[in-house]
Design a protein around this motif. Structure first.
Motif, PDB file in Angstrom:
ATOM      1  N   ASP A   1       0.816  -1.208   0.000  1.00  0.00           N
ATOM      2  CA  ASP A   1       0.000   0.000   0.000  1.00  0.00           C
ATOM      3  C   ASP A   1       0.859   1.272   0.000  1.00  0.00           C
ATOM      4  O   ASP A   1       1.965   1.311   0.520  1.00  0.00           O
TER       5      ASP A   1
ATOM      6  N   ASP B   1      -0.943   0.871 -13.224  1.00  0.00           N
ATOM      7  CA  ASP B   1      -1.579  -0.288 -13.864  1.00  0.00           C
ATOM      8  C   ASP B   1      -0.577  -1.319 -14.379  1.00  0.00           C
ATOM      9  O   ASP B   1      -0.848  -2.520 -14.360  1.00  0.00           O
TER      10      ASP B   1
ATOM     11  N   GLU C   1      -3.810  -0.721  -1.453  1.00  0.00           N
ATOM     12  CA  GLU C   1      -4.487   0.539  -1.141  1.00  0.00           C
ATOM     13  C   GLU C   1      -3.623   1.730  -1.538  1.00  0.00           C
ATOM     14  O   GLU C   1      -2.425   1.781  -1.258  1.00  0.00           O
TER      15      GLU C   1
ATOM     16  N   THR D   1      -2.430   2.920  -4.461  1.00  0.00           N
ATOM     17  CA  THR D   1      -1.267   2.627  -5.308  1.00  0.00           C
ATOM     18  C   THR D   1      -1.421   3.121  -6.747  1.00  0.00           C
ATOM     19  O   THR D   1      -0.710   2.662  -7.644  1.00  0.00           O
ATOM     20  N   GLY D   2      -2.375   4.021  -6.981  1.00  0.00           N
ATOM     21  CA  GLY D   2      -2.511   4.637  -8.297  1.00  0.00           C
ATOM     22  C   GLY D   2      -3.122   3.737  -9.354  1.00  0.00           C
ATOM     23  O   GLY D   2      -2.806   3.865 -10.540  1.00  0.00           O
ATOM     24  N   LEU D   3      -4.009   2.840  -8.952  1.00  0.00           N
ATOM     25  CA  LEU D   3      -4.628   1.916  -9.899  1.00  0.00           C
ATOM     26  C   LEU D   3      -5.910   2.510 -10.478  1.00  0.00           C
ATOM     27  O   LEU D   3      -6.555   3.370  -9.877  1.00  0.00           O
ATOM     28  N   THR D   4      -6.289   2.022 -11.669  1.00  0.00           N
ATOM     29  CA  THR D   4      -7.517   2.455 -12.332  1.00  0.00           C
ATOM     30  C   THR D   4      -8.384   1.231 -12.633  1.00  0.00           C
ATOM     31  O   THR D   4      -8.037   0.098 -12.276  1.00  0.00           O
TER      32      THR D   4
ATOM     33  N   LEU E   1      -8.272  -2.653  -2.311  1.00  0.00           N
ATOM     34  CA  LEU E   1      -8.137  -1.721  -3.437  1.00  0.00           C
ATOM     35  C   LEU E   1      -8.638  -0.320  -3.098  1.00  0.00           C
ATOM     36  O   LEU E   1      -8.870   0.484  -3.994  1.00  0.00           O
TER      37      LEU E   1
ATOM     38  N   GLU F   1      -8.903   3.633  -1.971  1.00  0.00           N
ATOM     39  CA  GLU F   1      -8.148   4.844  -2.340  1.00  0.00           C
ATOM     40  C   GLU F   1      -7.440   4.703  -3.686  1.00  0.00           C
ATOM     41  O   GLU F   1      -6.309   5.164  -3.867  1.00  0.00           O
ATOM     42  N   ASN F   2      -8.098   4.050  -4.614  1.00  0.00           N
ATOM     43  CA  ASN F   2      -7.651   3.996  -6.004  1.00  0.00           C
ATOM     44  C   ASN F   2      -8.777   4.507  -6.895  1.00  0.00           C
ATOM     45  O   ASN F   2      -9.936   4.573  -6.469  1.00  0.00           O
ATOM     46  N   ASN F   3      -8.461   4.836  -8.131  1.00  0.00           N
ATOM     47  CA  ASN F   3      -9.465   5.330  -9.068  1.00  0.00           C
ATOM     48  C   ASN F   3     -10.172   4.140  -9.727  1.00  0.00           C
ATOM     49  O   ASN F   3     -10.091   3.932 -10.938  1.00  0.00           O
TER      50      ASN F   3
END
Length: 287
Positions: free
Chosen positions: A165, A171, A193, A195-198, A221, A223-225
């Motif tokens: 996290d 991605d 958590e 980590t800049g994922l979409t 997951l 706090e990711n987009n």
């Protein structure tokens, strides 16, 4: 002073299982006393040197302690260890006989540090390795380092919990981790958590959970987009897998308690077989 004496006395009496020196300011002398007491203790199982205790990798007492520590759980979270500091500790970590959990979150590690950590995740059957690894908030690691870790995880025979996290993974790294999870036979918890994922990552992870049997039970997951719908789909699939395993475990337990009961799944019938002195009974009951 008195606090250090109390700690050392408790360590000598083997009455301490967890010692946490979170954010303490200790003199070289006092730190040396505590390190000697910890190294000699027969009861200590977990050592936390969080938030700056190992701020200077050249402090001899700490280096001696971490080179001879008998404890199975270690946390250096929040210490500016850097790759150089980890390199000093790595020889002792590599030969530790019972190390199962290591927290190196927020330790200013980079790719070289990750390469050293991968050595603690030996391939299947090579030797025992870590079961829990925390690498939260080490933004200096690049995609190359995370890729190296993903390969090690895929071949790890022990790792069950991996916390990544608050690292800027993105991605691309998430895709590599999905392959690692699909390959691992032991990984049960993965924390991604913040980590800049979409949704792209989430779709890959969803496909992995839906189409490939894995040991994974918890995937974080937050706090990711990522859309709530995709997160819920993944959570539901993981929950279904856990329920199926629990059902299978109950059936195995029932069969062990009564070996004469067999389940015939193809015809949905329960067959009860008993034998006596020269007689046998076969009864079928529709379920």
């Amino acid at each position: 002073g008195a606090e250090i004496r109390d700690i050392c006395e408790s360590l000598r009496e083997n009455s301490v299982r967890l010692l946490s020196l979170r954010g303490c300011q200790l003199s070289e002398r006092d730190f040396g006393h505590v390190c000697r007491g910890a190294a000699e203790s027969r009861s200590l199982a977990q050592l936390n040197l969080n938030l700056g205790i190992v701020s200077n990798i050249n402090r001899p007492p700490g280096r001696r302690l971490l080179s001879n520590f008998p404890f199975c759980l270690h946390s250096l979270h929040g210490s500016p260890l850097t790759d150089a500091g980890l390199a000093l500790l790595n020889p002792a970590l590599s030969i530790h006989p019972s190390l199962v959990a290591l927290d190196l979150g927020d330790c200013m590690l980079g790719d070289e540090g990750i390469n050293l950590i991968c050595g603690l995740l030996p391939p299947d059957g090579a030797k025992s390795g870590l079961k829990e690894l925390t690498l939260s908030a080490n933004p200096g690691v690049t995609s190359k380092g995370w890729g190296r870790l993903a390969i090690a995880v895929a071949h790890s025979s022990q790792l069950r919990v991996l916390n990544l996290d608050y690292n800027p993974l993105g991605d691309q790294v998430a895709g590599m981790l999905a392959v690692a999870v699909a390959s691992s036979r032991t990984l049960e918890v993965l924390d991604l958590e913040g980590t800049g994922l979409t949704n792209q990552s989430a779709q890959t992870l969803l496909d992995m959970v839906e189409n490939y049997p894995t040991a994974l039970r918890t995937l974080i997951l937050a706090e990711n987009n990522i859309s709530p719908e995709l997160q819920q789909q993944i959570s539901d699939l993981l929950s279904e897998g856990e329920e199926e395993e629990e059902t299978e475990a109950r059936e195995v337990t029932a069969r062990e308690k009564n070996p004469w009961i067999c389940q015939n799944n193809s015809s949905s019938q329960m067959v009860l077989m008993t034998s006596g002195l020269g007689d046998s009974l076969l009864a079928e009951t529709e379920m």
